[in-house]
Write a protein that holds these residues in place. Sequence first.
Motif, short mmCIF file in Angstrom:
data_model
loop_
_atom_site.label_atom_id
_atom_site.label_comp_id
_atom_site.label_asym_id
_atom_site.label_seq_id
_atom_site.Cartn_x
_atom_site.Cartn_y
_atom_site.Cartn_z
N SER A 7 -29.56 6.98 -37.47
CA SER A 7 -28.77 6.30 -36.45
C SER A 7 -27.29 6.58 -36.64
CB SER A 7 -28.99 4.79 -36.52
OG SER A 7 -30.35 4.48 -36.43
N ILE A 8 -26.57 6.73 -35.51
CA ILE A 8 -25.13 6.92 -35.51
C ILE A 8 -24.51 5.77 -34.72
CG2 ILE A 8 -23.21 8.44 -34.88
CD1 ILE A 8 -25.17 9.72 -36.89
N ILE A 9 -23.59 5.06 -35.34
CA ILE A 9 -22.85 3.99 -34.68
C ILE A 9 -21.41 4.46 -34.53
CG2 ILE A 9 -22.10 1.59 -34.78
CD1 ILE A 9 -24.56 1.05 -36.56
N ASP A 10 -21.01 4.69 -33.30
CA ASP A 10 -19.69 5.24 -32.98
C ASP A 10 -18.69 4.10 -32.84
OD1 ASP A 10 -17.49 6.56 -31.90
OD2 ASP A 10 -18.68 7.74 -30.48
N VAL A 11 -17.72 4.04 -33.75
CA VAL A 11 -16.72 2.96 -33.75
C VAL A 11 -15.33 3.48 -33.38
CG1 VAL A 11 -18.01 1.49 -35.35
CG2 VAL A 11 -16.39 3.15 -36.26
N ARG A 12 -15.30 4.60 -32.66
CA ARG A 12 -14.00 5.12 -32.22
C ARG A 12 -13.43 4.20 -31.14
NH1 ARG A 12 -15.18 10.52 -29.73
NH2 ARG A 12 -17.05 9.38 -29.10
N GLU A 13 -12.12 4.23 -31.00
CA GLU A 13 -11.45 3.42 -29.99
C GLU A 13 -11.80 3.89 -28.58
OE1 GLU A 13 -6.93 1.97 -28.80
OE2 GLU A 13 -7.23 3.28 -30.52
N LEU A 14 -11.81 5.19 -28.37
CA LEU A 14 -12.09 5.76 -27.05
C LEU A 14 -13.41 6.52 -27.06
CD1 LEU A 14 -8.52 7.17 -26.30
CD2 LEU A 14 -9.50 5.01 -25.49
N ASP A 15 -14.08 6.53 -25.93
CA ASP A 15 -15.37 7.21 -25.84
C ASP A 15 -15.25 8.64 -25.33
OD1 ASP A 15 -14.71 6.74 -23.20
OD2 ASP A 15 -16.72 6.08 -22.64
N PHE A 41 -22.32 3.78 -28.81
CA PHE A 41 -20.87 3.69 -28.84
C PHE A 41 -20.49 2.22 -28.71
CE2 PHE A 41 -16.83 3.34 -26.55
CZ PHE A 41 -16.00 4.00 -27.43
N LEU A 42 -19.73 1.70 -29.69
CA LEU A 42 -19.36 0.29 -29.66
C LEU A 42 -17.92 0.05 -29.22
CD1 LEU A 42 -21.27 -1.20 -32.68
CD2 LEU A 42 -21.94 -1.06 -30.30
N GLY A 43 -17.09 1.08 -29.20
CA GLY A 43 -15.73 1.01 -28.67
C GLY A 43 -14.98 -0.29 -28.87
N ALA A 44 -15.02 -1.16 -27.86
CA ALA A 44 -14.24 -2.39 -27.89
C ALA A 44 -14.63 -3.31 -29.04
CB ALA A 44 -14.39 -3.14 -26.56
#
Length: 88
Positions: A7-15, A41-44
């Motif tokens: 699993s990859i959880i994307d915690v970058r600010e922008l998508d 992608f969890l972004g916010a």
Amino acid sequence: RAAGLRSIIDVRELDHSAKRPWFNSDVLAGTMRAAGLSYVFLGALRQDAAAISAEAQRSEPPCCLLGLRGFARECPRLGLSQRLEEDH
């Protein structure tokens, strides 16, 4: 996947990335799916350690936090990974 990730959880600010479109979340989602990995992608929510921890618990282990910062001290992944360790 060969390294054991599921699993990859994307915690970058922008998508998205204007300079590197292969890092856009829609492209990454397809690439990860084709590789047999789950991607979110969890972004916010990237600075909400409880939300990240909850997503990590729902994800198939092991998971990886994906982030991008010019300076390591600016990246929330260290604090998030420490929180994940505490929660498990």
